[in-house]
Design a protein around this motif. Structure first.
Motif, mmCIF file in Angstrom:
data_model
loop_
_atom_site.group_PDB
_atom_site.id
_atom_site.type_symbol
_atom_site.label_atom_id
_atom_site.label_comp_id
_atom_site.label_asym_id
_atom_site.label_seq_id
_atom_site.Cartn_x
_atom_site.Cartn_y
_atom_site.Cartn_z
ATOM 1 N N MET A 292 0.955 -1.283 0.053
ATOM 2 C CA MET A 292 -0.120 -0.122 0.016
ATOM 3 C C MET A 292 0.787 1.275 -0.024
ATOM 4 N N SER A 293 2.323 1.206 0.077
ATOM 5 C CA SER A 293 3.015 2.413 0.194
ATOM 6 C C SER A 293 2.741 3.274 -0.957
ATOM 7 N N LEU A 294 2.651 3.032 -2.084
ATOM 8 C CA LEU A 294 2.644 3.953 -3.392
ATOM 9 C C LEU A 294 1.377 4.577 -3.239
ATOM 10 N N VAL A 295 0.185 3.784 -2.696
ATOM 11 C CA VAL A 295 -1.092 4.573 -2.864
ATOM 12 C C VAL A 295 -1.091 5.462 -1.787
ATOM 13 N N PHE A 296 -0.384 5.323 -0.750
ATOM 14 C CA PHE A 296 -0.533 6.088 0.595
ATOM 15 C C PHE A 296 0.410 7.410 0.066
ATOM 16 N N TYR A 297 1.418 7.104 -0.437
ATOM 17 C CA TYR A 297 2.265 8.468 -0.955
ATOM 18 C C TYR A 297 1.460 9.158 -1.994
ATOM 19 N N GLN A 298 0.579 8.703 -2.832
ATOM 20 C CA GLN A 298 0.122 9.492 -3.708
ATOM 21 C C GLN A 298 -1.169 10.179 -3.107
ATOM 22 N N GLU A 299 -1.692 9.501 -2.079
ATOM 23 C CA GLU A 299 -2.913 10.055 -1.430
ATOM 24 C C GLU A 299 -2.623 10.985 -0.592
ATOM 25 N N ILE A 300 -1.544 11.393 0.114
ATOM 26 C CA ILE A 300 -1.311 12.369 0.904
ATOM 27 C C ILE A 300 -0.548 13.490 0.295
ATOM 28 N N GLY A 301 -0.408 13.313 -1.160
ATOM 29 C CA GLY A 301 0.022 14.427 -1.748
ATOM 30 C C GLY A 301 1.191 14.492 -2.609
ATOM 31 N N PHE A 302 2.059 13.416 -2.473
ATOM 32 C CA PHE A 302 3.376 13.308 -3.178
ATOM 33 C C PHE A 302 3.125 13.068 -4.791
ATOM 34 N N SER A 303 3.896 13.549 -5.558
ATOM 35 C CA SER A 303 3.816 13.438 -7.068
ATOM 36 C C SER A 303 4.766 12.248 -7.554
ATOM 37 N N LYS A 304 4.719 11.744 -8.723
ATOM 38 C CA LYS A 304 5.137 10.541 -9.131
ATOM 39 C C LYS A 304 6.585 10.678 -9.287
ATOM 40 N N ALA A 305 7.226 12.049 -9.628
ATOM 41 C CA ALA A 305 8.417 12.318 -9.601
ATOM 42 C C ALA A 305 9.074 12.332 -8.001
ATOM 43 N N GLU A 306 8.272 12.863 -6.990
ATOM 44 C CA GLU A 306 8.902 12.742 -5.718
ATOM 45 C C GLU A 306 8.833 11.303 -5.283
ATOM 46 N N ILE A 307 7.836 10.697 -5.563
ATOM 47 C CA ILE A 307 8.061 9.322 -5.275
ATOM 48 C C ILE A 307 8.821 8.405 -5.986
ATOM 49 N N ALA A 308 9.246 8.581 -7.223
ATOM 50 C CA ALA A 308 10.254 7.915 -7.883
ATOM 51 C C ALA A 308 11.767 8.335 -7.241
#
Length: 481
Positions: A292-308
């Motif tokens: 669930m980590s990537l779903v969590f990151y995106q839901e709380i407001g991080f962009s794809k570039a920041e996640i990557a």
């Protein structure tokens, strides 16, 4: 030997060219997880699928939990044409890489919102091919190092872990960057194009396989031949003739039963089941978080570039360094203590994500959580891989390692497929979800505590068993190639 010299000697181990080869096959092992994990998760998220649906899609990973069912065949069957040219292990890897590459191209022609079943089918094919190649990759890694090379076993586990996370994180980062780039250009089928673009990584990895040479399998085949004869004799006593069909039946019975007989005979029935229980439970909490980590990151407001950048690239660099540190820790305190320490640390870092859920998208906390999580993941994985590698009988490396690794994957995949359901049941309370994942390690550590007295003897036996076979028992290494 003083502590400084011990550290120097331990680090010197990494100059061995075998560890470069182990690192490469680790990359090959980890890359498919990015295809059906990170990339697939965000593709489904972009298509509007719910958390529960995304979590349940992770059921495709269950194939990694059952690959031990066909692992005995990987130990025995040779691929026509390929095995004679490449060797038994590399031939299986190349064949599965071809299947993965073709399936990736197939992703270009489907979309989740219109052909979800086809997307799922291709994901299952990739997962099955990946799980099959993992059987032979793990066997090749273990066979490259002698059981009596205690420091090298931990170092090999470190390089395998670093390679796996390189394939997974770098592959996932490239997928995210490409998806963001293609979407920025207004390309409608951006994710489909991502999968086709990533075929280039498969091609490069296969070219690298020409550098890897597998050790001679003469001793393994000789041991298997002896066990086949024992099985034929046992079947003859049961009235099975030595005809062609009788020999075939004996071969099938021996292929699938002797690896299990060897494992339970070496450890005892009670200890063997307790070991399997520990292996099943150890990584469950980590898997719930990871799913669930990537779903969590995106839901709380991080962009794809920041996640990557932070979740993939920063995580990749740190986990490679931390994998080496993990091998040093194991060399100092031993595998059993290492499992205790890394298990507790692994669970504790999950609480950082609970903190992140409470405070929101703070980059510094995100980076800290990722780095510390990757540290504990690296150390625990290196320890775990070294632990089950030492338990594997070299006559049935693929089967026994696959059995233990499959059980670990069973806990990680089948149970963690419910992770999205748990988050929804908690009404999106991510902080509480991460606290629960931290508590999931407790049952496995309880089993480890019960086993701790016996494990010292079992591991010592595993480390010295090869010496008991007499002169020449150590797998031939030859000059570095």
């Amino acid at each position: 030997m003083n502590r400084t010299a011990s550290l120097r000697e331990t680090l010197r181990v990494y100059r061995d060219v075998r560890f470069g080869k182990i690192f490469l096959i680790g990359i090959i092992s980890g890359f498919p997880w990015a295809l059906i994990g990170s990339a697939m998760t965000l593709w489904l998220k972009d298509e509007g699928f719910s958390r529960s649906a995304i979590g349940l899609f992770g059921v495709v990973f269950a194939v990694y939990a059952i690959n031990f069912l066909w692992a005995p065949l990987i130990d025995r069957i040779h691929i026509p044409l390929l095995s004679a040219r490449l060797g038994q292990r590399r031939a299986w890897i190349v064949l599965m890489q071809i299947v993965i590459g073709v399936s990736m191209v197939g992703m270009f022609f489907v979309t989740p919102d219109q052909q979800l079943w086809w997307v799922a089918a291709l994901a299952v094919v990739i997962a099955t091919a990946s799980a099959t190649q993992d059987i032979t990759i793990d066997a090749l890694r273990i066979e490259l190092i002698g059981k009596d090379e205690q420091t090298q076993v931990a170092a090999g586990a470190a390089m395998a872990t670093g390679g796996w996370w390189t394939g997974y994180n770098v592959g996932g980062a490239v997928a995210l960057y490409l998806a963001g780039y293609y979407q920025g250009l207004g390309i409608g089928n951006a994710w489909q194009l991502v999968y086709v673009s990533l075929v280039a990584i498969v091609v490069v990895c296969n070219l690298g396989l020409f550098w890897v040479r597998e050790p001679s399998g003469r001793r393994r085949r000789a041991r298997q031949t002896q066990d086949d004869e024992k099985m034929r004799n046992a079947m003859a006593r049961l009235g099975v003739s030595r005809s062609r069909w009788g020999r075939a039946l004996s071969w099938i019975a021996g292929t699938f039963s002797m690896p299990l007989v060897s494992f339970f005979r070496s450890n005892g029935v009670k200890i063997a089941f307790a070991l399997l229980g520990f292996i099943f439970l150890f990584k469950v909490g980590e898997a719930f978080l990871g799913r669930m980590s990537l779903v969590f990151y995106q839901e709380i407001g991080f962009s794809k570039a920041e996640i990557a950048t932070y979740s993939k690239l920063v995580g990749w660099i740190t986990i490679f360094v931390f994998a080496v540190i993990g091998s040093l820790i194991n060399a100092r305190i031993g595998l059993v203590k290492g499992l205790f320490v890394s298990g507790i640390a692994m669970a504790s870092t999950n609480l950082l994500f609970a903190w992140l859920a409470l405070v929101g998208p703070e980059i510094w906390l995100f980076a800290a959580a990722v780095i510390l999580d990757q540290f504990t993941t690296a150390v625990s994985t290196v320890t775990f891989v070294a632990f089950i590698s030492q338990l594997a009988d070299r006559a049935y490396t693929a089967t026994q390692y696959a059995l233990m690794a499959s059980l670990g994957n069973l806990g990680r995949t089948t149970l963690s497929a419910n992770s999205g359901i748990v988050v929804d049941w908690l009404d999106g309370n991510w902080a509480l979800f991460f606290v629960i994942t931290a508590l999931m390690v407790i049952p496995s550590l309880f089993l480890l505590a019960l086993l701790s007295r016996r494990l010292g003897g079992i591991l010592a036996g595993a480390e010295t068993a090869i010496l008991a076979e007499g002169p020449g028992a150590k797998p031939a290494q030859g000059p570095a190639r």
